[in-house]
Design a protein around this motif. Structure first.
Motif, PDB file in Angstrom:
ATOM      1  N   PHE A 421      60.297  56.744 -34.268  1.00  0.00           N
ATOM      2  CA  PHE A 421      60.737  56.819 -35.655  1.00  0.00           C
ATOM      3  C   PHE A 421      60.804  58.269 -36.129  1.00  0.00           C
ATOM      4  O   PHE A 421      59.950  59.090 -35.787  1.00  0.00           O
ATOM      5  N   ASN A 422      61.816  58.539 -36.944  1.00  0.00           N
ATOM      6  CA  ASN A 422      61.898  59.781 -37.705  1.00  0.00           C
ATOM      7  C   ASN A 422      62.276  59.405 -39.129  1.00  0.00           C
ATOM      8  O   ASN A 422      63.350  58.852 -39.370  1.00  0.00           O
ATOM      9  N   LEU A 423      61.385  59.672 -40.097  1.00  0.00           N
ATOM     10  CA  LEU A 423      61.604  59.317 -41.489  1.00  0.00           C
ATOM     11  C   LEU A 423      61.385  60.549 -42.343  1.00  0.00           C
ATOM     12  O   LEU A 423      60.523  61.383 -42.032  1.00  0.00           O
ATOM     13  N   GLY A 424      62.167  60.678 -43.433  1.00  0.00           N
ATOM     14  CA  GLY A 424      61.972  61.855 -44.252  1.00  0.00           C
ATOM     15  C   GLY A 424      62.761  61.847 -45.542  1.00  0.00           C
ATOM     16  O   GLY A 424      63.514  60.910 -45.839  1.00  0.00           O
ATOM     17  N   PHE A 463      66.306  59.847 -45.428  1.00  0.00           N
ATOM     18  CA  PHE A 463      66.893  59.609 -44.106  1.00  0.00           C
ATOM     19  C   PHE A 463      65.869  58.938 -43.202  1.00  0.00           C
ATOM     20  O   PHE A 463      64.651  59.026 -43.430  1.00  0.00           O
ATOM     21  N   GLY A 464      66.393  58.279 -42.185  1.00  0.00           N
ATOM     22  CA  GLY A 464      65.536  57.637 -41.203  1.00  0.00           C
ATOM     23  C   GLY A 464      66.279  57.371 -39.915  1.00  0.00           C
ATOM     24  O   GLY A 464      67.508  57.231 -39.911  1.00  0.00           O
ATOM     25  N   GLN A 465      65.548  57.327 -38.830  1.00  0.00           N
ATOM     26  CA  GLN A 465      66.150  57.040 -37.525  1.00  0.00           C
ATOM     27  C   GLN A 465      65.129  56.297 -36.676  1.00  0.00           C
ATOM     28  O   GLN A 465      63.930  56.634 -36.657  1.00  0.00           O
ATOM     29  N   ILE A 466      65.584  55.266 -35.978  1.00  0.00           N
ATOM     30  CA  ILE A 466      64.739  54.501 -35.072  1.00  0.00           C
ATOM     31  C   ILE A 466      65.435  54.423 -33.728  1.00  0.00           C
ATOM     32  O   ILE A 466      66.637  54.145 -33.654  1.00  0.00           O
TER      33      ILE A 466
END
Length: 799
Positions: A421-424, A463-466
């Protein structure tokens, strides 16, 4: 010449003194826990020279060949890593911190597979990387990082000396740049405001470790871009001793310092100053530019689990006219060309800076990243009719300022079942000031604009990425999204109107061949020059109806990697655009602008322009091995935008065919040769409206031809080719390393004809009137071309 030969002979003699080997030291840590890893195998890549790290994870390797070297690091349960390149000299032993990633799928044996190419689940295609040696030794690049990027597929460039980055048919304003993860809006000296192009890059190659170039499949934490994201990673200063690098080239001189500031803190600082003004005056050019730039990075290991990075980048640019350039000149065509430039180019000055700090904390299960930065641009330009500085002759008085303060937070973590995960979030406060007085002319006549503008903005985003791998790591899937907004108008305030999803897939057909694909919707804010424009009534006329620019990307391709240092890729792409700003006055899309100096977007627009680009790319790349390296690419690209009638026509960036072949070879006794061949298909251009141009009322304002926008991009330049060659010789002395290079751009003097100049015929009394119509001038075309041999000699001294 005799002195140069004598210097080379002396260096040859001194070069025989001492051993031709050096050393590298460093430590190995776990990328997640930050703990030291003992007994790790560390080899100099491509050799059998190596050691094992000690019980504290530290290592030191001696008897290493001098020059640039990589390390191959492997250990049970971890992914094998091939490091970036590090310069080894007799007096400089680099210290390298290697971070190993745990290999959750194979904990019982050493995973020996590794690659010299950056790989990412989030961006499985449209991603290229360059190392420090490739940057410094790129033929024709003159150690300018942005010129090196022109070797990549999909990248077009303009003939001549500008650094315009044109990606897959997109405009020069569609690129974003990051330095150690901090956005840097101004990347060129004398940058075109509202775009990103300029003649010389600000970034000093002496501080750059590597460059990562994304032409699509952008990670979700990188927003506000349509065509590319370019990431620069800086070197870390030497933690044990002060090092100095002095550079002297044809256009500028500089010094770079790096070393320790404390037990766990290092720094690097560079300053460069050009002497182009003296050189251009000597060779009788009509313009006299000077520039200075400064760059800083400080990296500190605050604790085992936290680190701080500080960057600074700035430039001071001044541009004057050489009004005496025609004194003593006898060639009539040269005199005419000089007059056009003197009468159209304004006196210009710019200064800018970016400062920022990045703090990273490594928790037990999560990594936190905090980024804070501030940047500012000040741009001034003045122009008088015939350069006679009296009030009635004033044509342009432009003074603007852009200020941004940005904050970004990111959280990165992995779950037990393999999800990444990348969340921000990000927020930004921006201010724009513009004082404009100008007279402009087009086919409809003469216009006079005068306004003072001052406006603040608040921008925000989520923003977010999984990402996860499936089927025994054969299938990689990544989904990301962004939501962006600005308090400019009701349309742009709503985050949901700028919902930006993206999906990437990668499937390994076997150990060497993979299929990759991505689809995404991306948004970019129109430039501040558009947002802050006022009409003569003092109204922010663009507020009503202005929208974010939208682009949809569809990209698929194959990647074949026969070994760790080679790859062949094929990619097809299709991009659509909508809501691009469209000029009310000139009735053209702003997507066609940005290839010249000056300002883009300082006018009334509507958000209704549509466009599309499509094509394919073929790349073959060989990373340096046994002294041989090379990259070859071919791109077919079409770029089209709708005209005022709603029909698709070629855009300014419709080059169609792009070929780049770059190759080099390291020879014995520290010689190195390289060459780069470029073929750039002729781009479209707009012809003159000669009837409107000949009117005195128009020409005395524009001092050049009036473009016929009813025939936008109706003609095309010829295909352009260029061959650049570079030769390096390095001497490794006991206390210094000296690199002498000869870099020849356009060695066979290929000439590229540009749109001709249009100027009035003159006699002893000045501009000649049309005998049949006294309201008009008699005009003539004067050939314009770019393309001359540009030899550059330079010396780099490390001590």
């Amino acid at each position: 010449m005799k002195k140069i030969v004598l210097l080379i002979l002396l260096m040859q003699v001194f070069g025989l003194v001492g051993q031709n080997q050096g050393s590298i030291s460093g430590k190995i840590i776990d990328a997640k826990t930050r703990e030291s890893i003992p007994y790790v195998n560390v080899l100099v890549y491509g050799t059998s020279i190596g050691v094992a790290s000690d019980e504290n994870g530290k290592f030191s390797i001696s008897n290493i060949p001098l020059g640039y070297n990589k390390l191959q690091v492997s250990f049970v349960g971890y992914e094998t890593l091939i490091s970036d390149e590090y310069l080894v000299t007799k007096d400089n032993a680099p210290f390298v911190t290697v971070e190993l990633q745990e290999n959750a799928t194979n904990l019982d044996e050493v995973e020996v597979k590794a690659s010299l190419f950056k790989e990412s689940i989030e961006s499985p295609l449209s991603l290229q990387s360059l190392g420090v040696a490739e940057i410094e030794r790129n033929p024709g690049g003159n150690r300018d990082v942005l010129k090196v990027i022109q070797s990549f597929p999909g990248v077009a460039s303009n003939p001549g000396f500008r650094n315009d980055i044109i990606i897959r048919g997109g405009a020069t304003s569609e690129n974003k740049f990051y330095l150690d993860g901090i956005e840097v809006p101004i990347i060129n000296h004398f940058q075109t405001q509202g775009a990103t192009g300029g003649p010389v890059g600000i970034m000093n190659a002496d501080l750059i470790r590597k460059v990562d170039f994304y032409s699509s499949a952008f990670p979700a934490n990188r927003g506000n871009t349509l065509s590319s994201v370019i990431e620069f990673t800086q070197k870390r200063g030497n933690p044990t001793a002060l090092n100095t690098r002095a550079t002297l080239g044809t256009s500028d001189a500089g010094v770079t310092l790096d070393g320790p500031l404390g037990k766990n803190t290092t720094f690097m600082f560079s300053a460069r100053q050009s002497y182009l003004q003296l050189l251009f005056k000597l060779i009788k050019l009509p313009f006299l530019p000077t520039y200075n730039d400064f760059q800083l990075n400080v990296k500190s290991q605050l604790s085992k689990n936290s680190e701080l990075s500080i960057i600074g980048l700035g430039a001071i640019d001044n541009f004057e006219l050489n009004e005496s350039v025609n004194d003593g000149e006898t060639d009539a065509e040269t005199i005419k060309r000089n007059k056009v430039i003197l009468n159209t180019v304004p006196v210009n000055s710019q200064w800018n800076y970016t400062i920022g700090a990045s703090y990273k904390y490594f928790g037990d299960d999560v990594t936190h990243l905090f980024v804070l930065s501030r940047n500012e641009l000040k741009n001034k330009a003045v122009k008088y009719f015939m350069n006679k500085e009296v009030s009635p002759n004033l044509l342009l008085d432009y003074n603007s300022k852009e200020i941004e303060t940005k904050f970004r937070y990111e959280s990165n973590f992995n779950t037990a079942n393999g999800y990444k995960f990348n969340l921000g979030t990000n927020i930004e406060k921006a201010s724009y000031l513009n004082n404009t007085y100008r007279k402009v002319a087009n086919a409809q006549g003469v216009f006079e604009d005068e306004f003072n503008s001052e406006i603040d903005f608040f921008k925000y985003g989520l923003f977010g990425q999984i990402s996860k791998e499936y089927l025994n790591n054969k299938l990689g899937v990544s989904f990301g999204f962004r939501l962006d907004g600005i308090d400019y108008n009701n349309e742009m305030k709503n985050l949901l109107n700028q919902f930006s999803p993206r999906l990437s897939l990668s499937y390994k057909l076997n150990d060497k061949l993979s299929f990759n694909s991505s689809v995404g919707r991306y948004y970019q804010l129109p430039s501040y020059t558009v947002l802050g424009f006022k009409n003569n009534a003092g109204e922010f006329v663009n507020k009503k109806g202005l929208k974010y620019i939208q682009s949809n990307h569809f990209v698929s391709g194959l990647s074949f990697k026969p070994n760790a240092g080679s790859k062949v890729t094929f990619e097809g792409f299709y991009k659509t655009y909508r809501d691009y700003p469209f000029s009310v006055r000139n009735q053209i899309s702003l997507a066609n602008l940005g290839a010249d100096f000056g300002v883009v977007g300082n006018e009334e627009v509507v958000s209704n322009s549509k466009g599309r680009t499509y094509g394919f790319e073929l790349l073959a790349q060989k990373k340096s091995y046994n002294g041989l390296y090379g990259i070859a690419s071919y791109t077919f690209v079409r770029s089209e935008f709708k005209n005022a009638l709603g029909n698709y026509i070629p855009s300014t960036w419709d080059n169609r065919h792009l070929i780049t072949i770059t190759a080099g070879k390291k020879l014995k006794k520290n010689w190195e040769v390289g060459s780069k061949f470029r073929l750039v298909g002729g781009r479209p251009f707009t012809p003159y409206d000669k009837d409107a141009s000949s009117l005195k009322s128009n020409y005395d304002i524009s001092n050049s031809g009036i473009l016929d926008y009813a025939n936008l991009n109706g003609e095309r330049l010829a295909t352009y080719t260029q061959l650049d060659v570079r030769v390096d010789k390095t001497w490794f002395l006991k206390k210094a390393a000296i690199n002498l290079y000869l870099d020849i751009q356009n060695i066979y003097a290929s000439s590229s004809k540009q749109r001709a100049f249009l100027l009035p015929i003159e006699d002893e009394n000045g501009r000649v009137s049309d005998p049949n119509d006294n309201s008009r001038y008699l005009l003539e075309e004067v050939e314009s071309s770019s393309g001359r041999v540009l030899p550059r000699i330079g010396v780099i001294v490390d001590f």
